[in-house]
Design a protein around this motif. Structure first.
Motif, PDB file in Angstrom:
ATOM      1  N   LEU A 262     -40.122  85.418 -36.394  1.00 29.81           N
ATOM      2  CA  LEU A 262     -40.224  83.965 -36.398  1.00 29.81           C
ATOM      3  C   LEU A 262     -41.639  83.518 -36.069  1.00 29.81           C
ATOM      4  O   LEU A 262     -42.354  84.180 -35.320  1.00 29.81           O
ATOM      5  N   GLU A 263     -42.027  82.374 -36.611  1.00 31.60           N
ATOM      6  CA  GLU A 263     -43.273  81.746 -36.216  1.00 31.60           C
ATOM      7  C   GLU A 263     -43.083  80.235 -36.225  1.00 31.60           C
ATOM      8  O   GLU A 263     -42.279  79.693 -36.990  1.00 31.60           O
ATOM      9  N   LEU A 264     -43.802  79.557 -35.353  1.00 31.27           N
ATOM     10  CA  LEU A 264     -43.720  78.108 -35.228  1.00 31.27           C
ATOM     11  C   LEU A 264     -44.981  77.460 -35.786  1.00 31.27           C
ATOM     12  O   LEU A 264     -46.089  77.846 -35.422  1.00 31.27           O
ATOM     13  N   HIS A 265     -44.796  76.479 -36.663  1.00 35.20           N
ATOM     14  CA  HIS A 265     -45.920  75.711 -37.194  1.00 35.20           C
ATOM     15  C   HIS A 265     -46.019  74.340 -36.546  1.00 35.20           C
ATOM     16  O   HIS A 265     -46.961  73.597 -36.816  1.00 35.20           O
ATOM     17  N   SER A 266     -45.028  73.981 -35.726  1.00 38.74           N
ATOM     18  CA  SER A 266     -45.007  72.700 -35.041  1.00 38.74           C
ATOM     19  C   SER A 266     -44.016  72.794 -33.893  1.00 38.74           C
ATOM     20  O   SER A 266     -43.100  73.615 -33.917  1.00 38.74           O
ATOM     21  N   GLN A 267     -44.164  71.943 -32.899  1.00 40.15           N
ATOM     22  CA  GLN A 267     -43.189  71.864 -31.808  1.00 40.15           C
ATOM     23  C   GLN A 267     -42.080  70.871 -32.099  1.00 40.15           C
ATOM     24  O   GLN A 267     -41.076  70.839 -31.372  1.00 40.15           O
ATOM     25  N   ASP A 268     -42.235  70.074 -33.139  1.00 39.05           N
ATOM     26  CA  ASP A 268     -41.279  69.006 -33.431  1.00 39.05           C
ATOM     27  C   ASP A 268     -40.325  69.403 -34.550  1.00 39.05           C
ATOM     28  O   ASP A 268     -40.619  70.278 -35.366  1.00 39.05           O
ATOM     29  N   GLY A 269     -39.195  68.705 -34.577  1.00 38.91           N
ATOM     30  CA  GLY A 269     -38.224  68.917 -35.644  1.00 38.91           C
ATOM     31  C   GLY A 269     -36.794  68.959 -35.156  1.00 38.91           C
ATOM     32  O   GLY A 269     -35.856  68.760 -35.940  1.00 38.91           O
ATOM     33  N   PHE A 270     -36.588  69.227 -33.840  1.00 38.75           N
ATOM     34  CA  PHE A 270     -35.245  69.339 -33.279  1.00 38.75           C
ATOM     35  C   PHE A 270     -34.866  68.082 -32.517  1.00 38.75           C
ATOM     36  O   PHE A 270     -35.703  67.456 -31.854  1.00 38.75           O
ATOM     37  N   GLU A 271     -33.568  67.739 -32.584  1.00 31.87           N
ATOM     38  CA  GLU A 271     -33.009  66.649 -31.800  1.00 31.87           C
ATOM     39  C   GLU A 271     -31.633  67.070 -31.279  1.00 31.87           C
ATOM     40  O   GLU A 271     -30.921  67.836 -31.947  1.00 31.87           O
ATOM     41  N   VAL A 272     -31.278  66.575 -30.099  1.00 37.82           N
ATOM     42  CA  VAL A 272     -29.974  66.867 -29.510  1.00 37.82           C
ATOM     43  C   VAL A 272     -29.220  65.555 -29.297  1.00 37.82           C
ATOM     44  O   VAL A 272     -29.822  64.507 -29.010  1.00 37.82           O
ATOM     45  N   TYR A 273     -27.889  65.628 -29.417  1.00 40.26           N
ATOM     46  CA  TYR A 273     -27.048  64.438 -29.398  1.00 40.26           C
ATOM     47  C   TYR A 273     -26.196  64.399 -28.140  1.00 40.26           C
ATOM     48  O   TYR A 273     -25.564  65.399 -27.769  1.00 40.26           O
ATOM     49  N   ASN A 274     -26.180  63.237 -27.489  1.00 39.00           N
ATOM     50  CA  ASN A 274     -25.387  63.082 -26.269  1.00 39.00           C
ATOM     51  C   ASN A 274     -24.253  62.063 -26.425  1.00 39.00           C
ATOM     52  O   ASN A 274     -23.711  61.571 -25.445  1.00 39.00           O
ATOM     53  N   GLY A 275     -23.905  61.767 -27.688  1.00 38.76           N
ATOM     54  CA  GLY A 275     -22.842  60.813 -27.955  1.00 38.76           C
ATOM     55  C   GLY A 275     -23.335  59.410 -28.202  1.00 38.76           C
ATOM     56  O   GLY A 275     -22.608  58.572 -28.744  1.00 38.76           O
ATOM     57  N   THR A 276     -24.577  59.141 -27.825  1.00 42.08           N
ATOM     58  CA  THR A 276     -25.159  57.809 -28.009  1.00 42.08           C
ATOM     59  C   THR A 276     -26.509  57.865 -28.720  1.00 42.08           C
ATOM     60  O   THR A 276     -26.800  57.042 -29.590  1.00 42.08           O
ATOM     61  N   ALA A 296     -34.795  69.429 -20.611  1.00 43.99           N
ATOM     62  CA  ALA A 296     -34.780  68.971 -19.212  1.00 43.99           C
ATOM     63  C   ALA A 296     -34.466  67.484 -19.135  1.00 43.99           C
ATOM     64  O   ALA A 296     -35.014  66.669 -19.893  1.00 43.99           O
ATOM     65  N   GLY A 297     -33.567  67.127 -18.220  1.00 45.67           N
ATOM     66  CA  GLY A 297     -33.215  65.738 -18.000  1.00 45.67           C
ATOM     67  C   GLY A 297     -32.152  65.197 -18.936  1.00 45.67           C
ATOM     68  O   GLY A 297     -31.756  64.033 -18.814  1.00 45.67           O
ATOM     69  N   LEU A 298     -31.669  66.018 -19.881  1.00 52.18           N
ATOM     70  CA  LEU A 298     -30.648  65.576 -20.825  1.00 52.18           C
ATOM     71  C   LEU A 298     -29.308  66.221 -20.482  1.00 52.18           C
ATOM     72  O   LEU A 298     -29.260  67.385 -20.065  1.00 52.18           O
ATOM     73  N   SER A 299     -28.238  65.491 -20.675  1.00 53.19           N
ATOM     74  CA  SER A 299     -26.902  65.997 -20.331  1.00 53.19           C
ATOM     75  C   SER A 299     -25.890  65.569 -21.380  1.00 53.19           C
ATOM     76  O   SER A 299     -26.184  64.748 -22.261  1.00 53.19           O
ATOM     77  N   ASN A 300     -24.688  66.142 -21.292  1.00 53.97           N
ATOM     78  CA  ASN A 300     -23.581  65.836 -22.206  1.00 53.97           C
ATOM     79  C   ASN A 300     -23.969  66.073 -23.667  1.00 53.97           C
ATOM     80  O   ASN A 300     -23.597  65.297 -24.560  1.00 53.97           O
ATOM     81  N   LEU A 301     -24.692  67.156 -23.893  1.00 53.40           N
ATOM     82  CA  LEU A 301     -25.178  67.451 -25.243  1.00 53.40           C
ATOM     83  C   LEU A 301     -24.090  68.153 -26.055  1.00 53.40           C
ATOM     84  O   LEU A 301     -23.474  69.108 -25.589  1.00 53.40           O
ATOM     85  N   THR A 302     -23.880  67.682 -27.290  1.00 56.43           N
ATOM     86  CA  THR A 302     -22.809  68.226 -28.121  1.00 56.43           C
ATOM     87  C   THR A 302     -23.286  68.764 -29.457  1.00 56.43           C
ATOM     88  O   THR A 302     -22.635  69.623 -30.044  1.00 56.43           O
ATOM     89  N   GLN A 303     -24.410  68.260 -29.975  1.00 57.92           N
ATOM     90  CA  GLN A 303     -24.877  68.699 -31.285  1.00 57.92           C
ATOM     91  C   GLN A 303     -26.393  68.843 -31.300  1.00 57.92           C
ATOM     92  O   GLN A 303     -27.112  68.151 -30.574  1.00 57.92           O
ATOM     93  N   LEU A 304     -26.829  69.738 -32.166  1.00 56.06           N
ATOM     94  CA  LEU A 304     -28.254  69.975 -32.395  1.00 56.06           C
ATOM     95  C   LEU A 304     -28.510  69.812 -33.886  1.00 56.06           C
ATOM     96  O   LEU A 304     -27.773  70.352 -34.719  1.00 56.06           O
ATOM     97  N   ARG A 305     -29.533  69.056 -34.222  1.00 49.24           N
ATOM     98  CA  ARG A 305     -29.893  68.950 -35.635  1.00 49.24           C
ATOM     99  C   ARG A 305     -31.377  69.259 -35.807  1.00 49.24           C
ATOM    100  O   ARG A 305     -32.181  69.076 -34.879  1.00 49.24           O
ATOM    101  N   TYR A 306     -31.721  69.694 -37.027  1.00 47.27           N
ATOM    102  CA  TYR A 306     -33.083  70.115 -37.336  1.00 47.27           C
ATOM    103  C   TYR A 306     -33.500  69.503 -38.667  1.00 47.27           C
ATOM    104  O   TYR A 306     -32.778  69.597 -39.663  1.00 47.27           O
TER     105      TYR A 306
END
Length: 351
Positions: A262-276, A296-306
Motif C-alpha cells: 500500500l501507499e498513500l498519496h493523500s491523508q484525505d478521502g475517508f469519512e465516518v458516520y455517527n448517525g447524524t 479521536a473524539g468521535l463516538s457511536n460510529l457505524t459506517q465508513l465511506r471512502y
C-alpha cells in the motif's frame, strides 16, 4: 457504426492516431483505441475494435425493452432506440467481449441504474450468444470504466450532515456504486466475469466531466482485461477493504489486492458516520496491508465511506489516498506503477 448512425458514409482507413483522431473527427473513442493498443502491445495478435457509441445517452437507450421490463422501466420512444439502431445489427457478429463507458447521463437515478446496468449486461450476453448460434460466450467478459470526477469543490474540511443516508442518493457517487451493483467491486455475485477501470483520480482541473488524461484509465481497463480474459499474472482490481477494526482508539482498515504494498498519496478521502454527520478523518500511517485512521473524539460510529463525492480527490492527478504499488505492464505512455482503490462503503464494528 457511429458514422452510419449519423448519416455519414462508412469509410475504412488504416488504424493510426492520425486516422482515429483527425480523419474521423474524433468520432472514435480514444479510450477504446488506447485500450486496444495496450492489448495488442501485450498479446501481439490483431485486435478488432468495433465502436458503437453516442455521447450524452442513458443506459435505458442501449437496453432492450425486455431488459427494461425486468427493472420496471417503461419501454417508451425515448428508451431502446440505440439498442435497436446500433446494437441489434451487430448481434450476428461473434465477439470476445465488451468495453463499456457510460453512466453520466443516468446520474439522476442511481437506484434504477443499480438494476438496469447489470440487467443490460445479462441481456446483451444472452442475445449475442443466440445471435451467433452459440459462437459468442454466453458469459463473455464485460469491462467498464467507472465514472471519473466532475466539479472541483473542496471536501473533508468539516462534518457533513446526513440524517437519512443512502448510497443511491444521486449524482456520480451513486452511479459509481450502482456500476458495481452495490458491492463496490467487480466481479461480484451479481456481476460475474465483469471488470472495471478506475479513473476517479484523473480529473479535469476545470471540473469538466471527461478527463483529458485518457491513457491511465484505458491502460487500467486493459490491465483488467489482460488478467481476467487472457490469464496474464497482473493485479488489476486495486486495493479492496476486507475488514475494519479498532486499534488503540483508532480505526484500522485492512486491504487485499495490495500488489507490492500500500501507499498513500493523500491523508484525505475517508469519512465516518455517527448517525447524524459524516465526519472527515485523516490517515495517520500505513503498515503492511493496513492503514490507520485517526477518529479521536468521535463516538457511536457505524459506517465508513471512502471517496464519496463527485470530485473526491481534489483537482490534482493521482491524488486520491489509497493505492497499491504495481509493476508496470509495459512501456506505453500512461501506464503508472500503482492502482487506486475504488470508492467504498463498509460497516464499522462496535469498539
Amino acid at each position: 457504426i457511429n458514422a452510419e448512425y449519423m448519416g455519414e458514409p462508412l469509410i475504412w482507413e488504416p488504424w493510426t492516431p492520425a486516422s482515429v483522431f483527425t480523419t474521423w473527427k474524433a468520432y472514435f473513442s480514444s479510450t477504446c483505441w488506447l485500450y486496444g493498443r495496450a492489448l495488442f502491445d501485450h498479446l501481439q495478435v490483431p485486435i478488432g475494435l468495433v465502436e458503437s457509441c453516442l455521447g450524452g445517452t442513458r443506459d435505458e437507450q442501449w437496453s432492450s425493452p425486455e431488459a427494461l421490463d425486468k427493472c420496471s422501466v417503461a419501454a417508451d420512444e425515448k428508451n431502446s432506440g440505440l439498442w435497436n439502431a446500433m446494437i441489434v445489427p451487430l448481434l450476428g457478429m461473434t465477439i470476445r467481449g465488451v468495453a463499456y463507458y457510460q453512466g453520466e447521463s443516468n446520474e439522476g437515478n442511481p437506484l434504477s441504474y443499480n438494476c438496469t446496468f447489470p440487467t443490460m449486461i445479462d441481456d446483451w450476453r444472452a442475445r449475442w450468444h443466440a445471435g451467433t448460434d452459440g459462437q459468442t460466450d454466453p458469459l463473455f467478459p464485460w469491462g467498464f470504466m467507472q465514472l471519473n470526477s466532475r466539479d472541483n469543490a473542496t471536501h473533508y474540511t468539516a462534518p457533513v450532515p446526513s440524517a437519512h443516508f443512502s448510497p443511491y442518493d444521486g449524482g456520480f457517487v451513486g452511479i459509481r456504486w450502482a456500476q458495481t451493483a452495490g458491492y463496490g467491486y467487480v466481479p461480484n455475485p451479481r456481476q460475474q466475469n465483469v471488470f472495471m477501470g478506475v479513473a476517479i483520480d484523473t480529473p479535469n482541473a476545470n471540473g469538466a466531466v471527461h478527463s483529458i488524461f485518457k491513457a491511465p484509465g484505458s491502460l487500467r481497463l486493459a490491465r483488467s482485461a489482460l488478467a481476467t480474459v487472457y490469464g496474464k499474472p497482473y493485479d488489476w482490481t486495486g486495493p479492496q477493504i476486507t475488514s475494519v477494526s479498532w486499534s488503540n482508539h483508532n480505526l484500522q482498515v485492512t486491504y487485499t489486492h495490495i500488489g507490492l504494498g500500500l501507499e498513500l498519496h493523500s491523508q484525505d478521502g475517508f469519512e465516518v458516520y455517527n448517525g447524524t454527520y459524516w465526519n472527515p478523518v485523516k490517515t495517520t500511517s500505513v503498515s503492511g496491508n493496513s492503514i490507520i485512521l485517526d477518529v479521536a473524539g468521535l463516538s457511536n460510529l457505524t459506517q465508513l465511506r471512502y471517496l464519496w463525492y463527485a470530485d473526491p480527490c481534489t483537482c490534482d492527478l493521482f491524488k486520491c489516498a489509497v493505492y497499491a504499488r504495481e509493476p508496470l505492464i509495459g512501456a506505453l505512455t500512461g501506464d503508472e506503477p500503482f492502482l487506486p482503490a475504488a470508492p467504498a462503503l463498509v460497516a464499522i464494528p462496535p469498539p
